[in-house]
Write an enzyme that holds these catalytic residues in place. Structure first.
Site, PDB file in Angstrom:
ATOM      1  N   THR A 124       0.624  -1.297  -0.051  1.00 39.55           N
ATOM      2  CA  THR A 124       0.077  -0.152   0.036  1.00 39.55           C
ATOM      3  C   THR A 124       0.759   1.235   0.145  1.00 39.55           C
ATOM      4  OG1 THR A 124      -1.770  -1.248   1.215  1.00 39.55           O
ATOM      5  CG2 THR A 124      -1.886   1.320   1.241  1.00 39.55           C
ATOM      6  N   PHE A 155      -5.774  -6.912  -1.036  1.00 38.94           N
ATOM      7  CA  PHE A 155      -6.661  -6.702  -0.278  1.00 38.94           C
ATOM      8  C   PHE A 155      -7.036  -7.679   1.055  1.00 38.94           C
ATOM      9  CE2 PHE A 155      -7.783  -4.890  -4.401  1.00 38.94           C
ATOM     10  CZ  PHE A 155      -7.942  -3.637  -4.116  1.00 38.94           C
ATOM     11  N   ARG A 157      -7.154  -9.625   4.454  1.00 40.32           N
ATOM     12  CA  ARG A 157      -7.188  -9.301   5.893  1.00 40.32           C
ATOM     13  C   ARG A 157      -6.678 -10.383   6.524  1.00 40.32           C
ATOM     14  NH1 ARG A 157     -13.478 -10.899   5.880  1.00 40.32           N
ATOM     15  NH2 ARG A 157     -12.328 -12.325   4.312  1.00 40.32           N
ATOM     16  N   ALA A 258     -19.677  -0.813  16.078  1.00 41.35           N
ATOM     17  CA  ALA A 258     -19.384   0.096  17.009  1.00 41.35           C
ATOM     18  C   ALA A 258     -18.495  -0.438  18.198  1.00 41.35           C
ATOM     19  CB  ALA A 258     -20.564   1.068  17.535  1.00 41.35           C
ATOM     20  N   GLY A 259     -17.372   0.298  18.766  1.00 41.23           N
ATOM     21  CA  GLY A 259     -16.692  -0.171  19.808  1.00 41.23           C
ATOM     22  C   GLY A 259     -15.340   0.496  20.124  1.00 41.23           C
ATOM     23  N   GLY A 263      -7.739  -0.496  14.671  1.00 41.94           N
ATOM     24  CA  GLY A 263      -6.297  -0.262  14.624  1.00 41.94           C
ATOM     25  C   GLY A 263      -5.638  -1.202  13.668  1.00 41.94           C
ATOM     26  N   CYS A 266      -2.934  -1.432   9.007  1.00 46.04           N
ATOM     27  CA  CYS A 266      -3.023  -0.887   7.839  1.00 46.04           C
ATOM     28  C   CYS A 266      -3.976   0.452   7.833  1.00 46.04           C
ATOM     29  CB  CYS A 266      -3.739  -2.071   7.021  1.00 46.04           C
ATOM     30  SG  CYS A 266      -2.833  -3.383   6.693  1.00 46.04           S
ATOM     31  N   LYS A 328      -7.314  -7.295  16.444  1.00 43.85           N
ATOM     32  CA  LYS A 328      -8.484  -8.075  16.022  1.00 43.85           C
ATOM     33  C   LYS A 328      -8.051  -9.366  16.515  1.00 43.85           C
ATOM     34  CE  LYS A 328      -8.013  -8.823  11.305  1.00 43.85           C
ATOM     35  NZ  LYS A 328      -8.604  -8.770   9.898  1.00 43.85           N
ATOM     36  N   ARG A 335      -0.176  -4.278  16.394  1.00 42.96           N
ATOM     37  CA  ARG A 335       0.304  -2.685  15.756  1.00 42.96           C
ATOM     38  C   ARG A 335      -0.953  -1.935  15.986  1.00 42.96           C
ATOM     39  NH1 ARG A 335       2.315  -4.132   9.954  1.00 42.96           N
ATOM     40  NH2 ARG A 335       0.960  -5.816  10.103  1.00 42.96           N
TER      41      ARG A 335
HETATM   42  C1  UGA Z   1      -7.575  -4.439   6.352  1.00 38.98           C
HETATM   43  C2  UGA Z   1      -8.521  -4.482   5.346  1.00 38.98           C
HETATM   44  O1  UGA Z   1      -9.839  -4.792   5.846  1.00 38.98           O
HETATM   45  C3  UGA Z   1      -8.124  -5.150   3.999  1.00 38.98           C
HETATM   46  O2  UGA Z   1      -8.901  -5.234   2.975  1.00 38.98           O
HETATM   47  C4  UGA Z   1      -6.656  -4.745   3.492  1.00 38.98           C
HETATM   48  O3  UGA Z   1      -6.006  -5.651   2.508  1.00 38.98           O
HETATM   49  C5  UGA Z   1      -5.663  -4.667   4.915  1.00 38.98           C
HETATM   50  O4  UGA Z   1      -6.374  -3.859   5.651  1.00 38.98           O
HETATM   51  C6  UGA Z   1      -4.623  -3.934   4.304  1.00 38.98           C
HETATM   52  O5  UGA Z   1      -4.345  -3.072   4.059  1.00 38.98           O
HETATM   53  O6  UGA Z   1      -3.576  -4.814   4.273  1.00 38.98           O
HETATM   54  P1  UGA Z   1      -6.829  -5.693   8.264  1.00 38.98           P
HETATM   55  O7  UGA Z   1      -6.029  -4.697   8.728  1.00 38.98           O
HETATM   56  O8  UGA Z   1      -6.522  -7.067   8.389  1.00 38.98           O
HETATM   57  O9  UGA Z   1      -7.508  -5.387   7.136  1.00 38.98           O
HETATM   58  O10 UGA Z   1      -8.189  -5.642   9.530  1.00 38.98           O
HETATM   59  P2  UGA Z   1      -9.754  -5.417   9.292  1.00 38.98           P
HETATM   60  O11 UGA Z   1     -10.604  -6.703   9.358  1.00 38.98           O
HETATM   61  O12 UGA Z   1     -10.081  -4.316   8.310  1.00 38.98           O
HETATM   62  O13 UGA Z   1     -10.089  -4.790  10.815  1.00 38.98           O
HETATM   63  C7  UGA Z   1      -9.175  -3.365  11.012  1.00 38.98           C
HETATM   64  C8  UGA Z   1      -9.737  -3.048  12.502  1.00 38.98           C
HETATM   65  O14 UGA Z   1     -11.250  -2.582  12.398  1.00 38.98           O
HETATM   66  C9  UGA Z   1      -9.757  -3.852  13.667  1.00 38.98           C
HETATM   67  O15 UGA Z   1      -8.954  -3.188  14.625  1.00 38.98           O
HETATM   68  C10 UGA Z   1     -11.028  -4.265  13.782  1.00 38.98           C
HETATM   69  O16 UGA Z   1     -11.404  -4.789  15.133  1.00 38.98           O
HETATM   70  C11 UGA Z   1     -11.835  -2.974  13.327  1.00 38.98           C
HETATM   71  N1  UGA Z   1     -13.364  -3.138  13.261  1.00 38.98           N
HETATM   72  C12 UGA Z   1     -13.709  -3.917  12.155  1.00 38.98           C
HETATM   73  C13 UGA Z   1     -14.018  -2.521  13.912  1.00 38.98           C
HETATM   74  O17 UGA Z   1     -13.928  -1.827  15.072  1.00 38.98           O
HETATM   75  N2  UGA Z   1     -15.439  -2.692  13.408  1.00 38.98           N
HETATM   76  C14 UGA Z   1     -15.957  -3.109  12.516  1.00 38.98           C
HETATM   77  O18 UGA Z   1     -17.246  -3.376  12.096  1.00 38.98           O
HETATM   78  C15 UGA Z   1     -14.880  -3.903  11.653  1.00 38.98           C
END
Ligand code: UGA
Length: 439
Positions: A124, A155, A157, A258-259, A263, A266, A328, A335
């Site tokens: 990215t 993309f 996760r 929500a919460g 973090g 990314c 998560k 991080r």
């Molecule tokens: C994110 C993107 O979802 C991926 O598509 C992308 O490829 C990746 O970054 C990247 O740029 O490499 P990731 O960092 O693994 O993926 O995590 P997410 O599943 O997106 O969650 C990010 C944060 O949002 C976590 O802390 C999660 O707890 C939080 N979150 C997620 C919420 O607080 N509420 C939600 O409804 C969903």
């Protein structure tokens, strides 16, 4: 002859991509400069936790399709398609992305790169990076106009890395020449045949797609967290609000949790780097809202502390159990973890903090050595005057509230992820508080 693939940088993205390409049947070489990571990967051991990936890595190291080296020159001279997967972390003291690893990679590859090889960026990056890498390559090796450049954002996760890499929602290919798109169509043929949508565009758009996607996801989470703040002021319930608006298919219910906020390695750094880069190219006002997205997100961490203080008063000298250290579940990545940020703040305020996490304790101890850690959840709960549920690992939802009640000094829990069965916890003797809800 089959396409030979190299993957430069084998962190989360690169290790997953290298294993996935080998799994598709390609001969793959991964380039890793960190000796510990290199040793681990070479033995087929994943140096981080990612469900299902370790088996695929090990199988492909064993069958000989996948190997690792520290020698960028060897990979550069060998591979037809060279994927650039180095990290682009946030620069300390700035919102910009640190491009030094990408530039170092180009310098290492440039003198050796195979005739006509295709360099494909996956990291990215700030928009304009492909052109900048090309410019740097030609500065070092002016006669290498044969080297091709493409951008192919990833993309995946964490927690679903392999699945997302082998079965993504879409494949985006940015090229300046249709022949390069054909090369990548060939690489991804097994996935394209499966019916995965393919978007072929210019490199600039491809670079932007990734930061736009992560910005949208971050904005969606901060939108619902902004609604949580409004619910707190008005006395509404954000989880019901999210459920109700999520039924509208134009809105959709995913990423409306929500919460304590987002973090990870990314979303936070990507929205900051995007806003920074947009400013540099004269488009700052267009994404000025991302600053607000960031601020809403960071305020949620403070809100958790407020909920605790409202219930038990000052946290100084009080025993607090934090459930979760990773950003998560199903990851050992800490991080920019909201759970650790809250733990750090509580520690600064004089609380006696014990953090539990099933996979993240080792990394968390390195990032925040000042608090106590355990991998046994009952140990964290023992004597606690407040329990904070900040990472939604499955095992926390499986806790039986009445069974763990005798362990704590005060049956009070904050559900910082809004996923616990509140009625169950309340019925079994607990006081429950949660961001965005009146309970
Ligand atoms: C994110 C993107 O979802 C991926 O598509 C992308 O490829 C990746 O970054 C990247 O740029 O490499 P990731 O960092 O693994 O993926 O995590 P997410 O599943 O997106 O969650 C990010 C944060 O949002 C976590 O802390 C999660 O707890 C939080 N979150 C997620 C919420 O607080 N509420 C939600 O409804 C969903």
């Amino acid at each position: 002859m089959s396409i030979r693939i190299s993957v430069i940088g084998t962190g989360y993205l690169g290790a997953t991509h290298a294993a996935a390409m080998a799994e598709l049947g390609y001969e793959v070489i991964g380039v890793e400069v960190n000796p510990e990571r290199l040793a681990s990967l070479s033995q087929g051991h994943l140096p981080f936790y990612e469900p299902g990936l370790d088996e695929v890595l090990l199988a492909n190291v064993r069958n000989g399709r996948l190997r690792f080296t520290s020698d960028a020159a060897e990979a550069a001279a060998w591979a037809d398609v060279q994927f650039l997967c180095v990290g682009t972390p946030q620069v300390a003291g700035s919102d910009a992305a640190d491009m030094s690893y990408a530039f170092a990679a180009i310098e290492a590859l440039a003198p050796h790169i195979k005739q006509g090889a295709l360099l494909v960026g996956k990291s990215t990056v700030p928009v304009g990076t492909t052109h900048e890498l090309q410019r740097r390559l030609l500065e070092i090796a002016p006669d290498r106009t044969d080297v091709r450049f493409a951008w192919n954002p990833e993309f995946l996760r964490e927690g679903f890395a392999l699945e997302d890499t082998l079965h993504p929602d879409r494949i985006v290919i940015g090229v300046s020449d249709e022949a390069d798109a054909d090369t990548l169509r060939q690489v991804y043929a097994p996935m394209i045949t499966e019916g995965i949508p393919l978007i072929v565009t210019d490199v600039t758009t491809a670079e932007l797609v990734k930061v736009a996607a992560n910005s949208f996801l971050a904005t969606k989470i901060s939108f619902i967290n902004a609604m949580a703040e409004v619910c707190e002021a008005a006395g509404g319930d954000v989880t019901t609000l999210a459920e109700a608006i999520g039924h509208d298919v134009r809105i959709g219910s995913r990423f409306l949790g929500a919460g304590v906020g987002f973090g990870g390695g990314c979303l936070p750094k990507d929205i900051r780097a995007f806003a920074h880069r947009a400013g540099e190219i004269g488009a700052g006002p267009a994404v000025a809202f991302l600053k607000e997205v960031d601020l809403i997100n960071l305020r949620r961490r403070e809100r958790i502390i407020e909920l605790v203080e409202t219930e038990i008063g000052s946290v100084t000298g009080r025993r607090i159990a934090v459930l979760g250290a990773t950003f998560k579940p199903d990851s050992d990545d800490v991080r920019d973890s909201p759970a650790l940020a809250v733990s750090r703040r509580l520690h600064e305020l004089g609380a006696i903090v014990t953090v539990h996490d099933p996979k993240g304790v080792e990394n968390a101890e390195r990032a925040l050595p000042d608090v106590a850690y355990t991998t046994v959840v009952t140990e964290a709960l023992s004597g606690a005057e407040a329990v904070l549920h900040l990472t939604e690992w499955r095992e926390y939802r499986a806790l039986e509230p009445k069974d763990v009640l005798p362990l704590v000094a005060n049956p009070f829990i904050v559900d910082g992820r809004n996923v616990l069965d509140v009625a169950l916890w309340q019925n079994q003797g607990w006081t429950v508080r949660a961001p965005g809800r009146t309970l």
